[in-house]
Design an enzyme around this catalytic site. Structure first.
Site, PDB file in Angstrom:
ATOM      1  N   PRO A 154      28.267  30.800 -95.786  1.00 10.91           N
ATOM      2  CA  PRO A 154      29.640  31.035 -95.334  1.00 10.91           C
ATOM      3  C   PRO A 154      30.092  32.485 -95.475  1.00 10.91           C
ATOM      4  O   PRO A 154      31.134  32.863 -94.927  1.00 10.91           O
ATOM      5  CB  PRO A 154      30.457  30.116 -96.243  1.00 10.91           C
ATOM      6  CG  PRO A 154      29.661  30.054 -97.506  1.00 10.91           C
ATOM      7  CD  PRO A 154      28.235  30.038 -97.049  1.00 10.91           C
ATOM      8  N   LEU A 155      29.306  33.282 -96.187  1.00 11.12           N
ATOM      9  CA  LEU A 155      29.607  34.715 -96.309  1.00 11.12           C
ATOM     10  C   LEU A 155      28.600  35.551 -95.530  1.00 11.12           C
ATOM     11  O   LEU A 155      28.396  36.726 -95.820  1.00 11.12           O
ATOM     12  CB  LEU A 155      29.624  35.118 -97.792  1.00 11.12           C
ATOM     13  CG  LEU A 155      30.680  34.389 -98.638  1.00 11.12           C
ATOM     14  CD1 LEU A 155      30.588  34.816-100.097  1.00 11.12           C
ATOM     15  CD2 LEU A 155      32.080  34.633 -98.089  1.00 11.12           C
ATOM     16  N   GLY A 156      27.979  34.911 -94.532  1.00  9.81           N
ATOM     17  CA  GLY A 156      27.061  35.651 -93.670  1.00  9.81           C
ATOM     18  C   GLY A 156      25.861  36.203 -94.400  1.00  9.81           C
ATOM     19  O   GLY A 156      25.373  37.273 -94.080  1.00  9.81           O
ATOM     20  N   GLY A 185      25.845  37.351 -97.368  1.00 11.67           N
ATOM     21  CA  GLY A 185      26.277  38.545 -98.104  1.00 11.67           C
ATOM     22  C   GLY A 185      26.934  39.593 -97.240  1.00 11.67           C
ATOM     23  O   GLY A 185      27.603  40.500 -97.755  1.00 11.67           O
ATOM     24  N   HIS A 221      16.320  18.253 -93.474  1.00 12.14           N
ATOM     25  CA  HIS A 221      16.539  19.704 -93.443  1.00 12.14           C
ATOM     26  C   HIS A 221      16.474  20.277 -92.031  1.00 12.14           C
ATOM     27  O   HIS A 221      17.247  21.165 -91.671  1.00 12.14           O
ATOM     28  CB  HIS A 221      15.509  20.389 -94.346  1.00 12.14           C
ATOM     29  CG  HIS A 221      15.964  21.693 -94.898  1.00 12.14           C
ATOM     30  ND1 HIS A 221      15.424  22.260 -96.021  1.00 12.14           N
ATOM     31  CD2 HIS A 221      16.923  22.560 -94.496  1.00 12.14           C
ATOM     32  CE1 HIS A 221      16.011  23.412 -96.269  1.00 12.14           C
ATOM     33  NE2 HIS A 221      16.932  23.615 -95.353  1.00 12.14           N
ATOM     34  N   TYR A 243      12.872  24.982-100.928  1.00  9.92           N
ATOM     35  CA  TYR A 243      13.207  26.208-101.643  1.00  9.92           C
ATOM     36  C   TYR A 243      12.209  26.425-102.772  1.00  9.92           C
ATOM     37  O   TYR A 243      12.223  25.718-103.784  1.00  9.92           O
ATOM     38  CB  TYR A 243      14.628  26.144-102.213  1.00  9.92           C
ATOM     39  CG  TYR A 243      15.713  25.925-101.180  1.00  9.92           C
ATOM     40  CD1 TYR A 243      15.516  26.238 -99.836  1.00  9.92           C
ATOM     41  CD2 TYR A 243      16.952  25.398-101.553  1.00  9.92           C
ATOM     42  CE1 TYR A 243      16.523  26.033 -98.895  1.00  9.92           C
ATOM     43  CE2 TYR A 243      17.958  25.198-100.613  1.00  9.92           C
ATOM     44  CZ  TYR A 243      17.738  25.507 -99.294  1.00  9.92           C
ATOM     45  OH  TYR A 243      18.731  25.301 -98.372  1.00  9.92           O
TER      46      TYR A 243
END
Length: 325
Positions: free
Chosen positions: A201-203, A205, A121, A55
């Site tokens: 987990p929220l796609g 956004g 990773h 990152y």
């Protein structure tokens, strides 16, 4: 914050925090803001922080190294190695020599003497997983790492890796929008006693309901290159999100909270790590641990977001080659 276990030993908050967005993946963020945000996240009880040396090519870890001064003991620190990003492209490396080199570099950037959970990773197809995991286990014996895991691996590779040395967790993408892991990955984790960390987990956004068109995504945001947000796919995906939002209203909750509560109800070994650059969103996400969804509504969500219901691949074609190995 309520707690749950990854593997047989490591206790973590039910909801963690994904740090990737603090390194410009979804548009520029000021370091001062990010450092303050990380400290706010920890104060809210979200003591599971997930980073990677990929990152921002080390930026994310260096940022955490500054943010965690004085509060390191309040955090389960997760980072990863194996994706080497260069201007000409990304290469995957899992050689034992690189494992040791990457760990030392991460420890230096993070300004810590150990990493709580160290992940590969992406799986290196050119190196036997036993060799990579063997080198990772040596880091445990040297006190540099407490626990180890792998990311985006197939159930077959997971079993081979776990046989070489017990893994604490597997990490892959998982959400209402992308449920493919329920077919064989989650069952393998349950069978082996390996915890599961769910990123996006929220796609990315999508499931928050805040993205109504491509215009809601900043120009320099990497999500513009993700197929799920291509106009023709987004239109189909938004129909699913509309049903999620309607259900959320019946609970007096946000669609993101319902999506997280749905995931927490799937298995006690699953820990989602939503990311955000806004402290208020972290507060809202944390509140999801107290939201209980009626089993009938869980079943209804499973129908709405059935396998294959979401439109578009989860990654660009090139990136898809590195998952599920």
């Amino acid at each position: 914050m309520k707690m749950r276990k990854l593997g047989s030993e490591l206790e973590v908050p039910e909801i963690g925090y994904g740090c990737m967005g603090l390194s410009g993946i979804y548009g520029p963020v000021e370091d001062a803001h990010s450092i303050e945000l990380v400290r706010q996240v920890v104060d809210l009880g979200v003591g599971l922080l997930d980073s990677s040396d990929a990152y921002g090519n080390g930026h994310n870890e260096s940022l955490l190294g500054q943010a965690l001064q004085g509060i390191r003991n309040r955090v389960v620190l997760v980072t990863k190695f194996g994706q080497i990003r260069k201007p000409e492209g990304t290469t995957i490396c899992g050689t034992p020599e690189y494992v040791r080199q990457a760990c030392d570099a991460s420890l230096k950037r993070l300004k810590v003497d150990h990493i709580d959970v160290y992940f590969q990773h992406r799986v290196d197809k050119t190196v036997p997983i036993e060799d990579t995991v063997g080198a990772m286990s040596e880091l445990i014996s040297r006190g540099k790492v407490r626990f180890i895991g792998i990311c985006e691996a197939s159930a077959k590779t997971l079993r081979r890796a776990h046989a070489e040395h017990p893994l604490t967790a597997l990490q892959t993408e998982y959400s209402l929008w992308f449920r493919e892991v329920e077919k064989d990955i989650l069952p393998a984790c349950k069978e082996l006693g390996v915890g599961y960390i769910a990123y996006a987990p929220l796609g990315r956004g999508l499931l928050t309901g805040r993205i109504k068109s491509v215009d809601d995504i900043p120009e320099n945001d990497r999500r513009r290159r993700h197929p799920r947000f291509f106009p023709e796919n987004l239109a189909k995906n938004l129909k699913l999100v509309a049903e999620l939002e309607a259900m959320a209203k019946t609970y007096g909750a946000t669609s993101a909270q319902v999506a997280l509560a749905w995931m927490l109800a799937q298995w006690e070994g699953v820990v989602p790590i939503p990311g955000t650059n806004n402290a208020k969103n972290v507060e809202l996400n944390v509140a999801a641990v107290d939201l209980v969804i009626d089993p009938k509504d869980i079943a209804r969500l499973n129908e709405i977001f059935a396998f294959g219901a979401g439109a578009g691949e989860r990654y660009m074609a090139g990136a898809l080659k590195g998952v599920g190995i």
